[in-house]
Design an enzyme around this catalytic site. Structure first.
Site: not given
Ligand code: CMC
Length: 434
Positions: A311, A369
């Site tokens: 991320h 996700d």
């Protein structure tokens, strides 16, 4: 001024032997920023920051995120508390209005959501004119843009009508998403119901059938509620920045959000939840050899990345991922599918990657996700709708950022600069001489 920032010290910049003092702005959680708003006027220089890794585009009161510590708060409330105790509708209210709703405020908001849940009959015909294999994100983006034609009142004074616009969007996008799914396989549309919660209504519109009535499972409804809350805002990510940038040109809310939906579509952003399932399915189809994929992800000469890992801002853990992982275990158990081979592969990949030097060194952890697709699959949402689910969740965040941007005393149209590196001015050569 939007934020309660204080100017503490000043940063000293020395350029060509001349000193410049730049104010330092400190946010309410102690984040420090050098204010360079006067830099070009005073020094003739700009800054360059590809991917905006070090650039604050605004001051915002909506979401606080500490990627190093793995903290995510909406309007000051921890994501863990909100996911545990609130409905998505309450969190949407919180994001847009800045405070948790009282009982009366929540009732009123729910009434509006119910009132606005239908879409104009003309818009229902739009669905007939997309190819049957059209990606649902493209349909969603176009339909949301079209809403501005049916509800143009906002063009006059958008903020007067913000409550109606918010409810309209949050309610109608759910209906559009469910209708686009039903249309994609030629099924009769199921209308929203006034007696269902936001999530139960969505599930019913997706899956009810006259020949097989859909019964909403509490565990499924609760998992969907959590997923939507966890996706509801994430400060200046790519799609939210897009909504702000497009809106900064004083574009209406529907068109700005339609642009945000397009940004979210990308596989490096919201599209990653679909890509995770493709990856897990591929690993499963190849005999479940997940270690081979870890090796591929580490190979600099191989473009493959372990989707659902890494991320831009979380460099410790993604607080949303843990909540989603727990929710996925619960919902799969309640549906009797907790032996799902893809869930098993996901657990093994996570386990190995968290101990592998490559991932540890680069601070690559499972992101939001990684497990969300497993829940969506278990509850029957088709893979091409996963990113639409992300959009449904992100909607209140986009609306609150658009609203904040609109009223920001420091608002300017978004217009970055560049450093030109092309050819210098040349003498023009007429066509016959080239
Ligand atoms: N698998 C393998 N290596 C990776 C991965 C990954 N998923 N992510 C980053 N790296 C490596 C990358 O190769 C680089 O290595 P090196 O330093 O040797 O060159 C290093 O880690 C830093 O990567 P980066 O691309 O500079 O990091 P970034 O902050 O620009 O990118 C990211 C963040 C999310 C785009 C990236 O981690 C990625 O592509 N992840 C996979 C896609 C994904 O899961 N996206 C969903 C993000 S969460 C939902 C959302 O916000 O929309």
């Amino acid at each position: 001024m939007l934020l309660d920032c204080v100017s503490d010290d000043k940063a000293e910049l020395v350029l060509d032997g001349k000193k410049y003092l730049l104010p330092i702005i400190i946010g309410t959680e102690g984040e420090r920023a050098i204010d360079i708003r006067s830099l070009r006027t005073e020094t003739g220089h700009i800054t360059i920051d590809s991917g905006y890794m070090n650039t604050g585009s605004c001051a915002s009161q909506i979401t606080f995120l500490d990627g190093e510590k793995g903290i995510l708060n909406y309007r000051g409330y921890g994501i863990e508390d909100l996911a545990e105790h609130c409905s998505f509708v309450e969190v949407s209210y919180l994001l847009v209005h800045g405070t948790l709703p009282t009982g009366d405020e929540l009732r009123r908001f729910r009434e509006l959501l119910n009132l606005y849940s239908l879409i104009h009959e003309d818009m229902i015909h739009f669905f007939d004119h997309y190819p049957s294999n059209a990606p649902p994100m493209s349909i969603l983006s176009s339909m949301v843009n079209s809403l501005s034609n049916y509800y143009p009142e906002m063009n006059e004074n958008p903020l007067e009508d913000i409550d109606n616009m918010t409810a309209r969007l949050i309610s109608k996008v759910r209906t559009i998403a469910a209708f686009s799914y039903r249309k994609s396989y030629g099924s009769q549309l199921v209308m929203p119901r006034h007696d269902f919660s936001y999530c139960a209504n969505f599930l019913n519109m997706m899956f009810d059938s006259p020949v097989k009535p859909y019964v909403v499972n509490d565990e499924v409804e609760s998992a969907l509620n959590k997923l939507l809350i966890l996706h509801a805002d994430h400060e200046q990510n790519c799609s939210t920045s897009t909504v702000r940038l497009v809106g900064s040109a004083r574009v209406n809310l529907y068109a700005s959000i339609s642009a945000g939906i397009s940004a979210l579509w990308g596989p490096l952003h919201g599209g990653a939840n679909m890509a995770v399932m493709d990856m897990l399915e591929e690993i499963h189809a190849n005999g479940g050899d997940y270690k081979k994929y870890i090796t591929k992800a580490k190979d600099r000469n191989d473009p493959f990345r372990l989707v659902g890992f890494g991320h831009r801002v979380y460099k410790n853990h993604d607080p949303r991922a843990q909540i989603i992982k727990e929710a996925s275990e619960k919902v799969l158990k309640s549906l009797g599918v907790d032996d799902d081979p893809l869930l098993q592969i996901a657990r093994e990949l996570e386990d190995v990657a968290l101990r592998d030097e490559y991932f540890v060194e680069r601070k690559l952890y499972p992101n939001v996700d990684f497990y969300s697709g497993i829940i969506y699959r278990a509850i029957g949402i088709p893979q091409n709708m996963f990113t639409v689910m992300f959009a449904l969740g992100r909607l209140p965040g986009w609306i609150s950022h658009w609203r904040e941007m609109w009223t920001d005393a420091n608002w300017r149209i978004g217009r970055p600069r560049q450093v030109y590196v092309g050819p210098q001015r040349k003498k023009f050569v007429p066509l016959e001489d080239r």
